[in-house]
Design a protein around this motif. Structure first.
Motif, PDB file in Angstrom:
ATOM      1  N   GLY A   1       0.719  -1.107  -0.053  1.00 16.80           N
ATOM      2  CA  GLY A   1      -0.138   0.058  -0.074  1.00 16.80           C
ATOM      3  C   GLY A   1       0.808   1.126  -0.084  1.00 16.80           C
ATOM      4  N   ALA A   2      -0.034   2.218  -0.061  1.00 18.68           N
ATOM      5  CA  ALA A   2       0.826   3.669  -0.076  1.00 18.68           C
ATOM      6  C   ALA A   2       1.483   3.971   1.396  1.00 18.68           C
ATOM      7  N   TYR A   3       0.789   3.118   2.430  1.00 15.52           N
ATOM      8  CA  TYR A   3       1.530   3.472   3.907  1.00 15.52           C
ATOM      9  C   TYR A   3       2.983   3.122   3.673  1.00 15.52           C
ATOM     10  N   GLU A   4       3.401   1.939   3.310  1.00 10.51           N
ATOM     11  CA  GLU A   4       4.419   1.446   3.331  1.00 10.51           C
ATOM     12  C   GLU A   4       5.334   2.261   2.449  1.00 10.51           C
TER      13      GLU A   4
ATOM     14  N   ASN B   1      -6.765  15.659  -2.594  1.00 17.48           N
ATOM     15  CA  ASN B   1      -6.272  15.683  -1.224  1.00 17.48           C
ATOM     16  C   ASN B   1      -7.338  14.809  -0.305  1.00 17.48           C
ATOM     17  N   ASN B   2      -6.845  14.184   0.459  1.00 14.55           N
ATOM     18  CA  ASN B   2      -7.516  13.753   1.681  1.00 14.55           C
ATOM     19  C   ASN B   2      -7.135  14.751   2.917  1.00 14.55           C
ATOM     20  N   PRO B   3      -7.647  15.408   3.457  1.00 12.79           N
ATOM     21  CA  PRO B   3      -9.112  15.506   3.591  1.00 12.79           C
ATOM     22  C   PRO B   3      -9.835  16.540   2.887  1.00 12.79           C
TER      23      PRO B   3
ATOM     24  N   ASN C   1       1.896   5.541  -4.433  1.00  8.92           N
ATOM     25  CA  ASN C   1       0.637   5.262  -5.230  1.00  8.92           C
ATOM     26  C   ASN C   1      -0.030   3.908  -4.805  1.00  8.92           C
ATOM     27  N   SER C   2      -1.120   3.595  -4.948  1.00  8.84           N
ATOM     28  CA  SER C   2      -1.746   2.507  -4.493  1.00  8.84           C
ATOM     29  C   SER C   2      -2.975   1.956  -5.299  1.00  8.84           C
ATOM     30  N   PHE C   3      -3.443   0.600  -5.012  1.00  6.85           N
ATOM     31  CA  PHE C   3      -4.531   0.114  -5.831  1.00  6.85           C
ATOM     32  C   PHE C   3      -5.748   0.207  -4.798  1.00  6.85           C
ATOM     33  N   SER C   4      -5.483   0.490  -3.517  1.00 10.69           N
ATOM     34  CA  SER C   4      -6.635   0.447  -2.390  1.00 10.69           C
ATOM     35  C   SER C   4      -7.867   1.128  -2.991  1.00 10.69           C
ATOM     36  N   LYS C   5      -7.603   2.593  -3.293  1.00 13.24           N
ATOM     37  CA  LYS C   5      -8.698   3.055  -3.783  1.00 13.24           C
ATOM     38  C   LYS C   5      -9.150   3.021  -5.245  1.00 13.24           C
ATOM     39  N   THR C   6      -8.078   3.274  -6.283  1.00 10.29           N
ATOM     40  CA  THR C   6      -8.339   2.782  -7.465  1.00 10.29           C
ATOM     41  C   THR C   6      -8.954   1.816  -7.902  1.00 10.29           C
TER      42      THR C   6
ATOM     43  N   ILE D   1       3.250  16.081  -0.531  1.00  8.63           N
ATOM     44  CA  ILE D   1       1.961  16.820  -1.226  1.00  8.63           C
ATOM     45  C   ILE D   1       1.020  15.599  -1.410  1.00  8.63           C
ATOM     46  N   ASN D   2      -0.114  15.968  -1.522  1.00  6.57           N
ATOM     47  CA  ASN D   2      -1.181  14.620  -1.620  1.00  6.57           C
ATOM     48  C   ASN D   2      -2.466  15.166  -2.310  1.00  6.57           C
ATOM     49  N   TYR D   3      -2.286  14.910  -3.660  1.00  6.91           N
ATOM     50  CA  TYR D   3      -3.447  15.441  -4.484  1.00  6.91           C
ATOM     51  C   TYR D   3      -3.935  14.290  -5.363  1.00  6.91           C
TER      52      TYR D   3
ATOM     53  N   TRP E   1      -6.163  -5.510   0.152  1.00 11.87           N
ATOM     54  CA  TRP E   1      -5.183  -6.455  -0.460  1.00 11.87           C
ATOM     55  C   TRP E   1      -3.741  -5.978  -0.005  1.00 11.87           C
ATOM     56  N   ARG E   2      -3.730  -4.652   0.355  1.00 10.58           N
ATOM     57  CA  ARG E   2      -2.142  -4.131   0.567  1.00 10.58           C
ATOM     58  C   ARG E   2      -1.254  -4.128  -0.753  1.00 10.58           C
ATOM     59  N   LEU E   3      -1.761  -3.296  -1.560  1.00  8.83           N
ATOM     60  CA  LEU E   3      -0.980  -3.423  -2.947  1.00  8.83           C
ATOM     61  C   LEU E   3      -0.841  -1.744  -3.363  1.00  8.83           C
TER      62      LEU E   3
ATOM     63  N   ALA F   1      -3.427  17.639   6.635  1.00  9.08           N
ATOM     64  CA  ALA F   1      -3.011  16.602   5.635  1.00  9.08           C
ATOM     65  C   ALA F   1      -3.317  15.269   6.277  1.00  9.08           C
ATOM     66  N   PHE F   2      -3.296  14.272   5.448  1.00 12.40           N
ATOM     67  CA  PHE F   2      -3.606  12.847   5.764  1.00 12.40           C
ATOM     68  C   PHE F   2      -2.637  12.677   7.027  1.00 12.40           C
ATOM     69  N   VAL F   3      -3.279  11.782   7.855  1.00 11.22           N
ATOM     70  CA  VAL F   3      -2.578  11.635   9.268  1.00 11.22           C
ATOM     71  C   VAL F   3      -1.178  10.776   9.443  1.00 11.22           C
TER      72      VAL F   3
ATOM     73  N   SER G   1       5.245  12.673  -3.228  1.00 11.32           N
ATOM     74  CA  SER G   1       3.935  12.810  -3.587  1.00 11.32           C
ATOM     75  C   SER G   1       2.971  11.622  -3.819  1.00 11.32           C
ATOM     76  N   ASP G   2       2.046  11.966  -2.673  1.00 14.42           N
ATOM     77  CA  ASP G   2       1.152  10.742  -2.587  1.00 14.42           C
ATOM     78  C   ASP G   2      -0.305  10.784  -3.292  1.00 14.42           C
ATOM     79  N   GLU G   3      -0.320   9.722  -4.197  1.00 14.39           N
ATOM     80  CA  GLU G   3      -1.324  10.009  -5.434  1.00 14.39           C
ATOM     81  C   GLU G   3      -2.508   8.852  -5.491  1.00 14.39           C
ATOM     82  N   PRO G   4      -2.734   8.574  -4.192  1.00 10.59           N
ATOM     83  CA  PRO G   4      -3.795   7.388  -4.533  1.00 10.59           C
ATOM     84  C   PRO G   4      -5.119   7.730  -4.904  1.00 10.59           C
ATOM     85  N   TYR G   5      -5.671   8.843  -5.025  1.00 10.04           N
ATOM     86  CA  TYR G   5      -7.030   9.472  -5.527  1.00 10.04           C
ATOM     87  C   TYR G   5      -6.846   9.847  -7.022  1.00 10.04           C
ATOM     88  N   GLU G   6      -5.762   9.588  -7.583  1.00  8.44           N
ATOM     89  CA  GLU G   6      -5.435  10.097  -8.823  1.00  8.44           C
ATOM     90  C   GLU G   6      -6.788  10.037  -9.775  1.00  8.44           C
TER      91      GLU G   6
HETATM   92  C1  LIG Z   1      -3.847  10.202   1.302  1.00  9.19           C
HETATM   93  C2  LIG Z   1      -3.448   8.870   1.552  1.00  9.19           C
HETATM   94  N1  LIG Z   1      -2.543   8.246   1.562  1.00  9.19           N
HETATM   95  C3  LIG Z   1      -2.240   6.852   1.788  1.00  9.19           C
HETATM   96  C4  LIG Z   1      -3.137   5.930   2.303  1.00  9.19           C
HETATM   97  C5  LIG Z   1      -2.974   4.970   2.805  1.00  9.19           C
HETATM   98  O1  LIG Z   1      -3.200   4.055   1.750  1.00  9.19           O
HETATM   99  P1  LIG Z   1      -3.037   2.448   1.460  1.00  9.19           P
HETATM  100  O2  LIG Z   1      -4.057   1.603   1.661  1.00  9.19           O
HETATM  101  O3  LIG Z   1      -2.690   2.635   0.003  1.00  9.19           O
HETATM  102  O4  LIG Z   1      -1.842   2.201   2.351  1.00  9.19           O
HETATM  103  C6  LIG Z   1      -4.265   6.594   2.464  1.00  9.19           C
HETATM  104  C7  LIG Z   1      -5.609   5.811   3.044  1.00  9.19           C
HETATM  105  O5  LIG Z   1      -6.792   6.324   3.411  1.00  9.19           O
HETATM  106  C8  LIG Z   1      -4.762   8.077   2.292  1.00  9.19           C
HETATM  107  O6  LIG Z   1      -5.847   8.647   2.171  1.00  9.19           O
END
Ligand SMILES: Cc1ncc(COP(=O)(O)O)c(C=O)c1O
Length: 392
Positions: free
Chosen positions: A101-104, A176-178, A233-238, A172-174, A244-246, A126-128, A204-209
């Motif tokens: 995931g993007a967390y790692e 953006n969450n929140p 980047n991440s498959f979580s939201k896309t 940066i994260n766009y 799955w943690r990818l 910003a995201f936590v 640049s954290d872009e999981p909502y692209e």
């Molecule tokens: C901005 C942002 N970055 C990273 C993550 C972590 O996502 P992932 O499931 O890909 O680890 C989240 C999850 O809510 C998020 O909102």
């Protein structure tokens, strides 16, 4: 097992991590009946069938062993291919690590790039996870406020002002969450120029692209500042694959090589058959069709929630162009802090929203509403909120 009552000696660094306020609110809500949660930050959709089938097939085909630490070569090729076709960016598969995931991905970036006492600029709100990652890396944290008048984009002048000799990285994260904000192309370019001039990394954290509305576009930072960007980047939201943690990270060759060293001893590799399913997610047109259907549903929900919030007393939403969150301002005349308001709403309307301060001090006076929830639930939540707020 009952452990003996004794004092356990723990590493001090673990106490630096703050438990998410979001979790506390969920725990309180769990004890109550008939609560609608607009707090959750994950898709309510199921993973597209074609991706699930690919994972099942991969298990049967024997993808049950270790893979290279950086990930299965064909998967990394598929990721590079995706950037080429989607954004016309050339990326070598060697400059990609498949992550949990993007967390790692963000954790690796902080650990690999920041020395103790290097500074990182983290926008507010910003995201936590970024602040917690920075604390574990023992880095100095500088917050720069995101303002409504700038549509919650980073102000390049404020960014330059915040940079000191110790500043190594900007997060940066766009979309953006929140806030749901997106970045305009000229802001992306301005940030890219600043990063180059001041020799800064941009995480640049872009999981909502892909979650974009009203014709908004996403400009991946890696296209404008390739030598400075660490892309998470991440498959979580896309593809609705949170469990799955990818995910993956892309960075300059030398940086990636060092990130792999850490990744190799923490994760080893991301689950083999999940990586194989990731190839299908990227290459099969059915997964993209499923994504577009999800995006359209989010677009309808966004419209519905905006429509209700715009008519509600004591609350004013920002009109977001991305992600699946609404960032809304609480009437200051109510004299309630964000946390008071979220508690009050839970008790008086049975609706969970996240207090803006969960994302930083600048979130005071705001709440985050997630619309990753069914339309019927959203409508009911909006009615309850309207009723409760009308009584104030
Ligand atoms: C901005 C942002 N970055 C990273 C993550 C972590 O996502 P992932 O499931 O890909 O680890 C989240 C999850 O809510 C998020 O909102």
């Amino acid at each position: 097992m009952r452990y003996k009552k004794r004092k356990y000696f723990l590493a001090g660094r673990i106490n630096l991590i703050q438990r998410s306020k979001i979790r506390e609110l969920f725990e309180k809500a769990k004890k109550m009946d008939d609560v609608i949660s607009l707090g959750i930050g994950e898709p309510d959709f199921d993973t597209p069938q074609v991706i699930k089938e690919a994972a099942k097939r991969a298990i049967d085909e024997g993808y049950t062993h270790y893979t290279p630490n950086a990930g299965i070569p064909e998967f990394r090729e598929a990721i590079a291919e995706y950037y080429k076709t989607h954004y016309k960016v050339d990326i070598s598969p060697d400059d990609i690590i498949v992550t949990a995931g993007a967390y790692e991905a963000t954790y690796l970036a902080f650990q690999t790039l920041l020395e103790q006492d290097d500074d990182v600029i983290i926008p507010d709100p910003a995201f936590v996870c970024y602040v917690e990652d920075a604390k574990i890396a023992e880095a100095g944290i500088l917050r720069i406020p995101l303002r409504e008048e700038n549509e919650f984009q980073i102000d390049p002048d404020e960014l330059v002002e915040a940079i000191t000799k110790r500043t190594r990285m900007l997060v940066i994260n766009y979309p953006n969450n929140p806030t749901g904000a997106v970045l305009k192309k000229r802001t992306v370019k301005a940030i890219a120029d600043i990063a180059e001039d001041y020799n800064l990394y941009i995480l640049s954290d872009e999981p909502y692209e892909h979650f974009l509305y009203e014709g908004a576009k996403h400009y991946p930072m890696i296209k404008y500042a390739p030598d400075n960007t660490i892309l998470a980047n991440s498959f979580s939201k896309t593809f609705a694959m949170t469990g799955w943690r990818l995910g993956f990270t892309i960075a300059p060759t030398q940086v990636i090589r060092d990130m792999i060293k850490l990744h190799a001893y923490v994760i080893g590799n991301v689950t083999s058959f999940i990586q194989i399913a990731g190839i299908t997610a990227l290459r099969d047109k059915r997964s993209w069709e499923a994504l577009e259907a999800m995006r359209q549903t989010y677009a309808e929900r966004r419209k519905l929630v905006l429509h209700h919030l715009n008519k509600m007393p004591h609350i004013t939403p920002f009109r977001p162009k991305g992600a699946f969150y609404l960032w809304a301002k609480i009437d200051p005349e109510l004299g309630m802090s964000s946390e008071d308001f979220a508690d009050w709403l839970l008790e008086n309307a049975g609706v969970v929203v996240i207090p803006g301060t969960a994302f930083g001090k600048a979130g005071e006076g705001w709440i985050r509403i997630s619309y990753a929830t069914k339309k019927s639930q959203l409508t009911e939540a909006m009615q309850r909120m309207n009723e409760a707020l009308s009584k104030l």
